[in-house]
Write a protein that holds these residues in place. Structure first.
Motif, PDB file in Angstrom:
ATOM      1  N   UNK A   7       0.774  -1.202   0.000  1.00 50.14           N
ATOM      2  CA  UNK A   7      -0.081  -0.010  -0.134  1.00 50.14           C
ATOM      3  C   UNK A   7       0.900   1.415   0.006  1.00 50.14           C
ATOM      4  N   UNK A   8       0.484   2.135  -0.814  1.00 54.53           N
ATOM      5  CA  UNK A   8       1.310   3.366  -0.801  1.00 54.53           C
ATOM      6  C   UNK A   8       0.474   4.527  -0.732  1.00 54.53           C
ATOM      7  N   UNK A   9       1.179   5.813  -0.526  1.00 53.07           N
ATOM      8  CA  UNK A   9       0.608   7.416  -0.575  1.00 53.07           C
ATOM      9  C   UNK A   9       1.779   8.057  -1.309  1.00 53.07           C
ATOM     10  N   UNK A  10       1.546   8.585  -2.400  1.00 48.57           N
ATOM     11  CA  UNK A  10       2.277   9.295  -3.311  1.00 48.57           C
ATOM     12  C   UNK A  10       1.634  10.306  -3.936  1.00 48.57           C
ATOM     13  N   UNK A  11       2.188  11.550  -4.076  1.00 46.82           N
ATOM     14  CA  UNK A  11       1.652  12.749  -4.602  1.00 46.82           C
ATOM     15  C   UNK A  11       2.128  12.936  -6.041  1.00 46.82           C
ATOM     16  N   UNK A  12       3.509  12.778  -6.246  1.00 45.83           N
ATOM     17  CA  UNK A  12       4.139  12.893  -7.544  1.00 45.83           C
ATOM     18  C   UNK A  12       4.650  11.713  -8.075  1.00 45.83           C
ATOM     19  N   UNK A  13       4.438  10.468  -7.615  1.00 50.63           N
ATOM     20  CA  UNK A  13       4.985   9.283  -8.211  1.00 50.63           C
ATOM     21  C   UNK A  13       6.145   8.503  -7.960  1.00 50.63           C
ATOM     22  N   UNK A  14       7.203   9.145  -7.058  1.00 48.58           N
ATOM     23  CA  UNK A  14       8.334   8.452  -6.728  1.00 48.58           C
ATOM     24  C   UNK A  14       7.999   7.209  -5.641  1.00 48.58           C
ATOM     25  N   UNK A  15       7.050   7.467  -4.906  1.00 49.52           N
ATOM     26  CA  UNK A  15       6.621   6.374  -4.060  1.00 49.52           C
ATOM     27  C   UNK A  15       5.992   5.381  -4.639  1.00 49.52           C
ATOM     28  N   UNK A  16       4.939   5.695  -5.601  1.00 51.03           N
ATOM     29  CA  UNK A  16       4.193   4.833  -6.406  1.00 51.03           C
ATOM     30  C   UNK A  16       5.309   3.723  -7.123  1.00 51.03           C
ATOM     31  N   UNK A  17       6.316   4.398  -7.537  1.00 50.09           N
ATOM     32  CA  UNK A  17       7.262   3.673  -8.475  1.00 50.09           C
ATOM     33  C   UNK A  17       7.856   2.634  -7.663  1.00 50.09           C
ATOM     34  N   UNK A  18       8.379   2.964  -6.463  1.00 46.61           N
ATOM     35  CA  UNK A  18       9.215   1.988  -5.509  1.00 46.61           C
ATOM     36  C   UNK A  18       7.937   0.936  -5.154  1.00 46.61           C
ATOM     37  N   UNK A  19       6.731   1.387  -4.811  1.00 45.50           N
ATOM     38  CA  UNK A  19       5.762   0.558  -4.474  1.00 45.50           C
ATOM     39  C   UNK A  19       5.373  -0.639  -5.279  1.00 45.50           C
ATOM     40  N   UNK A  20       5.456  -0.104  -6.585  1.00 48.00           N
ATOM     41  CA  UNK A  20       5.095  -1.165  -7.763  1.00 48.00           C
ATOM     42  C   UNK A  20       6.406  -2.215  -7.882  1.00 48.00           C
ATOM     43  N   UNK A  21       7.546  -1.489  -7.767  1.00 52.94           N
ATOM     44  CA  UNK A  21       8.706  -2.462  -7.765  1.00 52.94           C
ATOM     45  C   UNK A  21       8.732  -3.494  -6.927  1.00 52.94           C
ATOM     46  N   UNK A  22       8.560  -3.107  -5.707  1.00 51.37           N
ATOM     47  CA  UNK A  22       8.228  -3.712  -4.353  1.00 51.37           C
ATOM     48  C   UNK A  22       7.259  -4.864  -4.674  1.00 51.37           C
ATOM     49  N   UNK A  23       6.237  -4.484  -4.986  1.00 54.50           N
ATOM     50  CA  UNK A  23       5.086  -5.478  -5.353  1.00 54.50           C
ATOM     51  C   UNK A  23       5.366  -6.528  -6.489  1.00 54.50           C
ATOM     52  N   UNK A  24       6.095  -6.032  -7.409  1.00 51.96           N
ATOM     53  CA  UNK A  24       6.371  -6.875  -8.439  1.00 51.96           C
ATOM     54  C   UNK A  24       7.308  -8.135  -7.913  1.00 51.96           C
ATOM     55  N   UNK A  25       8.424  -7.515  -7.146  1.00 52.22           N
ATOM     56  CA  UNK A  25       9.292  -8.395  -6.838  1.00 52.22           C
ATOM     57  C   UNK A  25       8.845  -9.438  -5.633  1.00 52.22           C
ATOM     58  N   UNK A  26       7.749  -8.773  -4.955  1.00 44.34           N
ATOM     59  CA  UNK A  26       6.984  -9.859  -3.959  1.00 44.34           C
ATOM     60  C   UNK A  26       5.854 -10.842  -4.627  1.00 44.34           C
ATOM     61  N   UNK A  27       5.581 -10.678  -5.678  1.00 39.96           N
ATOM     62  CA  UNK A  27       4.508 -11.116  -6.548  1.00 39.96           C
ATOM     63  C   UNK A  27       3.329 -10.796  -5.786  1.00 39.96           C
ATOM     64  N   UNK A  28       2.772  -9.534  -5.557  1.00 41.84           N
ATOM     65  CA  UNK A  28       1.687  -9.240  -4.798  1.00 41.84           C
ATOM     66  C   UNK A  28       1.199  -8.025  -5.308  1.00 41.84           C
ATOM     67  N   UNK A  29      -0.112  -8.028  -4.681  1.00 44.79           N
ATOM     68  CA  UNK A  29      -0.729  -6.603  -5.184  1.00 44.79           C
ATOM     69  C   UNK A  29      -0.364  -5.352  -4.800  1.00 44.79           C
ATOM     70  N   UNK A  30      -0.786  -4.337  -5.305  1.00 49.30           N
ATOM     71  CA  UNK A  30      -0.177  -2.882  -4.917  1.00 49.30           C
ATOM     72  C   UNK A  30      -1.495  -1.930  -5.079  1.00 49.30           C
ATOM     73  N   UNK A  31      -1.539  -1.259  -4.102  1.00 49.31           N
ATOM     74  CA  UNK A  31      -2.801  -0.216  -4.286  1.00 49.31           C
ATOM     75  C   UNK A  31      -2.435   1.037  -3.672  1.00 49.31           C
ATOM     76  N   UNK A  32      -3.227   2.004  -3.963  1.00 45.94           N
ATOM     77  CA  UNK A  32      -2.985   3.477  -3.531  1.00 45.94           C
ATOM     78  C   UNK A  32      -3.723   3.499  -2.117  1.00 45.94           C
TER      79      UNK A  32
END
Length: 183
Positions: A7-32
């Motif tokens: 789960x992430x909170x991001x205004x301009x996208x940097x945190x979202x980028x990291x969160x999506x990367x982490x979720x991909x590596x963990x093979x799990x869902x990612x949501x705002x």
């Protein structure tokens, strides 16, 4: 891993980028965080929460924290994304304090990681632009600004990107072997 959610909170996208990367590596869902609703964490064994740091608060944490506390997944990992140097103890201590002010005593001491984001002044909203202008005024008034202060002043009005996805690898490693949160 069983039922892990990023789960992430991001205004301009940097945190979202990291969160999506982490979720991909963990093979799990990612949501705002803004899409988080009561009951969504109830079936999760592990939650990785990340938020961008903006003027002394963590994006999405105000909404996510009460749900994480109430639904209490057995494993919780936290990360922030900001401009401050993550190698500095002051940065890590401030991130921990920002997280812990919304956690009960028995949930403090969770793993907290600091990742470096970026800034593009052309994309800042009015509120964040005003805050950065006030910060610059303050930094310029300092008699002996730190190296980090000088770097921030040098980039003022421009764009800087410190995103390094591999810097999130320790978050991923910790998520894979994360101990249970304190009862």
């Amino acid at each position: 891993m069983d039922k892990t959610l990023v789960v992430y909170g991001s205004h301009y996208g940097a945190t979202k980028t990291y969160a999506e990367y982490i979720a991909q590596k963990l093979s799990c869902p990612c949501l705002a965080a803004e899409t988080l609703k009561k009951g969504m964490l109830a079936n999760c064994d592990a939650v990785v929460f990340g938020g961008g740091v903006y003027a002394g608060s963590i994006a999405g944490w105000k909404k996510a924290a009460p749900l994480i506390v109430k639904e209490s997944p057995s494993r919780i990992l936290l990360f922030v994304c900001g401009l401050a140097d993550p190698a500095k103890e002051k940065t890590r201590a401030e991130a921990r304090m920002l997280f812990e002010k919304r956690l009960p005593e028995n949930m403090r001491g969770l793993p907290v990681f600091c990742l470096r984001g970026g800034i593009d002044y052309a994309k800042l909203g009015l509120k964040h632009r005003a805050m950065m202008a006030m910060l610059m005024k303050f930094l310029k008034s300092k008699k002996d600004p730190s190296e980090e202060d000088r770097q921030l002043m040098a980039t003022y009005g421009g764009k800087v990107d410190f995103i390094d996805l591999t810097s999130a690898d320790p978050v991923i490693a910790a998520a894979r072997g994360l101990p249970c949160a304190k009862p």
